[in-house]
Design a protein around this motif. Structure first.
Motif, PDB file in Angstrom:
ATOM      1  N   LYS A  52       0.840  -1.198   0.000  1.00 56.98           N
ATOM      2  CA  LYS A  52       0.000   0.000   0.000  1.00 56.98           C
ATOM      3  C   LYS A  52       0.879   1.253   0.000  1.00 56.98           C
ATOM      4  O   LYS A  52       0.657   2.187  -0.777  1.00 56.98           O
ATOM      5  CB  LYS A  52      -0.892  -0.024   1.237  1.00 56.98           C
ATOM      6  CG  LYS A  52      -1.720   1.211   1.402  1.00 56.98           C
ATOM      7  CD  LYS A  52      -2.289   1.271   2.812  1.00 56.98           C
ATOM      8  CE  LYS A  52      -2.618   2.701   3.183  1.00 56.98           C
ATOM      9  NZ  LYS A  52      -2.573   2.926   4.604  1.00 56.98           N
ATOM     10  N   SER A  59       3.323   8.175   1.692  1.00 59.73           N
ATOM     11  CA  SER A  59       3.777   7.009   0.924  1.00 59.73           C
ATOM     12  C   SER A  59       5.021   6.371   1.537  1.00 59.73           C
ATOM     13  O   SER A  59       5.203   6.365   2.733  1.00 59.73           O
ATOM     14  CB  SER A  59       3.981   7.375  -0.545  1.00 59.73           C
ATOM     15  OG  SER A  59       5.187   8.075  -0.736  1.00 59.73           O
ATOM     16  N   PHE A  73       2.490   2.013  -3.388  1.00 59.60           N
ATOM     17  CA  PHE A  73       1.630   2.430  -4.493  1.00 59.60           C
ATOM     18  C   PHE A  73       0.900   3.735  -4.232  1.00 59.60           C
ATOM     19  O   PHE A  73       0.160   4.202  -5.079  1.00 59.60           O
ATOM     20  CB  PHE A  73       0.626   1.321  -4.813  1.00 59.60           C
ATOM     21  CG  PHE A  73       1.273   0.180  -5.538  1.00 59.60           C
ATOM     22  CD1 PHE A  73       1.804   0.390  -6.808  1.00 59.60           C
ATOM     23  CD2 PHE A  73       1.394  -1.063  -4.961  1.00 59.60           C
ATOM     24  CE1 PHE A  73       2.429  -0.640  -7.474  1.00 59.60           C
ATOM     25  CE2 PHE A  73       2.015  -2.097  -5.623  1.00 59.60           C
ATOM     26  CZ  PHE A  73       2.536  -1.888  -6.883  1.00 59.60           C
ATOM     27  N   LYS A  74       1.135   4.334  -3.074  1.00 52.45           N
ATOM     28  CA  LYS A  74       0.476   5.624  -2.820  1.00 52.45           C
ATOM     29  C   LYS A  74       1.184   6.728  -3.586  1.00 52.45           C
ATOM     30  O   LYS A  74       2.332   6.589  -3.995  1.00 52.45           O
ATOM     31  CB  LYS A  74       0.504   5.934  -1.318  1.00 52.45           C
ATOM     32  CG  LYS A  74      -0.596   5.242  -0.568  1.00 52.45           C
ATOM     33  CD  LYS A  74      -0.563   5.628   0.870  1.00 52.45           C
ATOM     34  CE  LYS A  74      -1.591   6.686   1.147  1.00 52.45           C
ATOM     35  NZ  LYS A  74      -1.763   6.903   2.588  1.00 52.45           N
ATOM     36  N   GLU A  75       0.470   7.852  -3.740  1.00 54.02           N
ATOM     37  CA  GLU A  75       1.071   8.960  -4.475  1.00 54.02           C
ATOM     38  C   GLU A  75       2.278   9.490  -3.705  1.00 54.02           C
ATOM     39  O   GLU A  75       2.219   9.708  -2.501  1.00 54.02           O
ATOM     40  CB  GLU A  75       0.035  10.079  -4.651  1.00 54.02           C
ATOM     41  CG  GLU A  75       0.566  11.205  -5.508  1.00 54.02           C
ATOM     42  CD  GLU A  75      -0.289  12.462  -5.409  1.00 54.02           C
ATOM     43  OE1 GLU A  75      -1.345  12.407  -4.750  1.00 54.02           O
ATOM     44  OE2 GLU A  75       0.108  13.471  -5.981  1.00 54.02           O
ATOM     45  N   ASP A  76       3.380   9.717  -4.433  1.00 51.60           N
ATOM     46  CA  ASP A  76       4.598  10.207  -3.812  1.00 51.60           C
ATOM     47  C   ASP A  76       4.557  11.722  -3.837  1.00 51.60           C
ATOM     48  O   ASP A  76       4.880  12.343  -4.837  1.00 51.60           O
ATOM     49  CB  ASP A  76       5.802   9.669  -4.600  1.00 51.60           C
ATOM     50  CG  ASP A  76       7.073   9.804  -3.797  1.00 51.60           C
ATOM     51  OD1 ASP A  76       6.976   9.765  -2.563  1.00 51.60           O
ATOM     52  OD2 ASP A  76       8.129   9.948  -4.407  1.00 51.60           O
ATOM     53  N   PHE A  77       4.135  12.318  -2.745  1.00 49.43           N
ATOM     54  CA  PHE A  77       3.821  13.736  -2.727  1.00 49.43           C
ATOM     55  C   PHE A  77       4.946  14.543  -2.085  1.00 49.43           C
ATOM     56  O   PHE A  77       5.473  14.165  -1.049  1.00 49.43           O
ATOM     57  CB  PHE A  77       2.518  13.943  -1.944  1.00 49.43           C
ATOM     58  CG  PHE A  77       2.089  15.362  -1.895  1.00 49.43           C
ATOM     59  CD1 PHE A  77       1.536  15.967  -3.008  1.00 49.43           C
ATOM     60  CD2 PHE A  77       2.239  16.099  -0.731  1.00 49.43           C
ATOM     61  CE1 PHE A  77       1.141  17.287  -2.957  1.00 49.43           C
ATOM     62  CE2 PHE A  77       1.840  17.417  -0.687  1.00 49.43           C
ATOM     63  CZ  PHE A  77       1.293  18.014  -1.804  1.00 49.43           C
TER      64      PHE A  77
END
Lengths: 171, 348
Positions: free
Chosen positions: B61, B236, B64-68
């Motif tokens: 998880k 992330s 795959f989260k947005e790398d902000f």
């Protein structure tokens, strides 16, 4: 070993230059930390493990953390990238002072002859904790103790300055 | 060193690295299970049998989260922060002796990545660097709560380092060596340092809670007043790296405490066992392998202790933390040094 030395030496010089050149003070501090690491690398090459680790503990681990701490606070008050203005006079003064120091360094090192070491009599344990302790606590006992008294005085002074004064607070 | 020795060493280093990461991964699972047990809940039980695959699901998880990255953050340092935290965390396991010596084909293999004669100082140096990841990340986020968290982390780390170093000095006075292997060897059998240094161990334990930013000293990330502290702006896998580094730090701190105070790979009656087996090579290997098991059992006990405390004690206030560090632990550590010195003079 030789190529490792040249790699480390050029890295040291590069990082030391970046400390001066960087516009952002936090970047300067981080480059200074890398410089300390490369200097520790030099100590390891010279077979002085103890000095290498103590250099990291004292400089990179303690003093530079405090530096970073203070500079982070300083940066907070000035929003954005406000440029530090330097007057022409101080630029000249800096250039002259730095140049003089450079001349003195060259004058001092011009006639110095590098003493090589004799592989037969060279003691590879010279930089280890044990031999360092032996020398420090016999031959150089007085300077060592005096230096520690100096540290104690500095510590007491810091506590004195940091102590809250009685009565109303003035700051 | 021969190339075969180097090969063994390389394999050993990779194995230790893998074990470190594995233990850190599953610490997240056990933390949640122990929290659930203490709070009378079930805990993670969906992914795999008894929730055993939960860490993998979490990692998937996070990846795959947005790398902000926040708009006004210092981009380079924002990325550097978690990296530094992770790098420093994995560095210290290099000098820890996880076991004695194995004999394979007449070759002596020491179960330690590098045996330097300044092992204790190396650990101490790495510990003192641990705060940089937090400070860099907290500052680079350009968020006042992150900055406050970073600054708290810095002053907490520096304050507790002093007491930690002073409590170590008492151990060094007793053993007369800075090498972790020698310290481990001197505690053969049941002759553990903790019996001689109970006060020093207590100080060291408290300081390692503070150095790893664990409850009750997790002030840098106290969510009640600082949102998330130094990792407020992180998301992330960058956030995951910070949390992961914390678990690696716990593992390393547990390993260091087991080595310095709880006899490392030594266990009671190990000499009797060695004599009971007739073949000396076999005896040595059996004792060594058992020693490795014992070492990891000690480490797991300490990791459990870290978690137990986290779900039992509330967080300190910041001034209480500083008062405990400077006014209680440091004087106690100095007293411990004096007591140790007196003891050495009286008994020798």
């Amino acid at each position: 070993m030789e190529s490792l030395f040249f790699f480390l030496a050029s890295l040291t010089l590069l990082c030391a230059l970046m400390v001066v050149i960087s516009k952002n003070p936090v970047h300067s501090v981080l480059f200074l930390i890398i410089t300390f690491f490369t200097i520790s690398g030099h100590y390891v090459l010279l077979n002085a493990q103890f000095l290498a680790v103590v250099n990291i503990i004292v400089y990179a681990g303690a003093i530079m953390v405090l530096f970073l701490f203070v500079i982070m606070f300083l940066n907070m008050s000035k929003q954005g990238d406000a440029k530090i203005k330097t007057s022409t006079v101080s630029k000249f003064a800096g250039a002259i002072a730095g140049g003089l120091l450079f001349v003195v360094l060259i004058a001092a090192l011009k006639d110095a002859n590098v003493v090589g070491y004799n592989p037969d009599t060279y003691d590879s344990q010279i930089g280890m904790v044990e031999s360092l302790g032996q020398v420090l606590f016999t031959e150089y006992l007085l300077p060592f103790e005096l230096a520690s008294v100096l540290f104690l005085v500095a510590m007491v002074g810091a506590v004195m300055l940091g102590k809250r004064e009685e009565g109303e607070s003035n700051f | 060193m021969e190339s075969v020795d180097l090969l063994y060493k390389a394999i050993y280093i990779l194995v230790i690295f893998g074990i470190t990461l594995l233990i850190a991964t599953y610490s997240t699972y056990f933390e949640r299970k122990i929290a659930a047990f203490i709070q009378d809940r079930v805990g993670p039980n969906r992914a795999g049998p008894a929730g055993m695959l939960q860490p993998l699901a979490d990692a998937g998880k996070l990846f795959f989260k947005e790398d902000f990255i926040p708009a006004k953050a210092n981009k380079a340092l924002f990325i550097l922060g978690p990296g530094v935290a992770m790098l420093v965390a994995t560095m210290s396991s290099a000098v820890i002796p996880f076991g004695d010596m194995l004999m394979i084909d007449g070759r002596e293999i020491y179960l330690q990545a590098i045996n330097v004669n300044i092992g204790v100082l190396y650990i101490f140096g790495v510990v003192s660097l641990g705060v940089y990841g937090l400070m860099i990340g907290g500052w680079a986020s350009n968020n006042k709560y992150s900055l406050l968290g970073a600054i708290r982390a810095a002053s907490q780390n520096i304050s507790y380092e002093i007491a930690m170093g002073l409590s170590l000095i008492a151990v060094l006075m007793m053993t007369g060596s800075l090498s972790l292997r020698e310290i481990a060897e001197q505690q053969a059998g049941f002759n553990w340092n903790v019996w001689y240094q109970p006060l020093g161990f207590l100080i060291f334990l408290v300081c390692s809670f503070a150095e790893t930013n664990r409850t009750p000293f997790d002030l840098p990330e106290s969510e009640a007043e600082l949102i998330g502290g130094y990792h407020t702006e992180y998301g992330s896998m960058k956030l995951g790296m910070y949390l992961f580094a914390e678990y690696i730090n716990i593992f390393v701190a547990s390993a260091v405490m087991s080595t310095l105070y709880f006899g490392a790979y030594n266990f009671p009656f190990m000499e009797n066992l060695r004599e009971a087996i007739s073949d000396p090579v076999l005896a040595n290997n059996v004792v060594t392998l058992l020693g490795v098991v014992v070492m990891f059992a000690k480490i797991f006990l300490f990791i459990f202790f870290f978690m137990w405390v986290r779900w039992t004690l509330p967080r300190f206030r910041y001034d209480q933390l500083m008062k405990l560090g400077w006014k209680i632990l440091i004087p106690l550590a100095i007293l411990n040094i004096l007591l140790t010195g007196g003891g050495i003079i009286l008994l020798s």
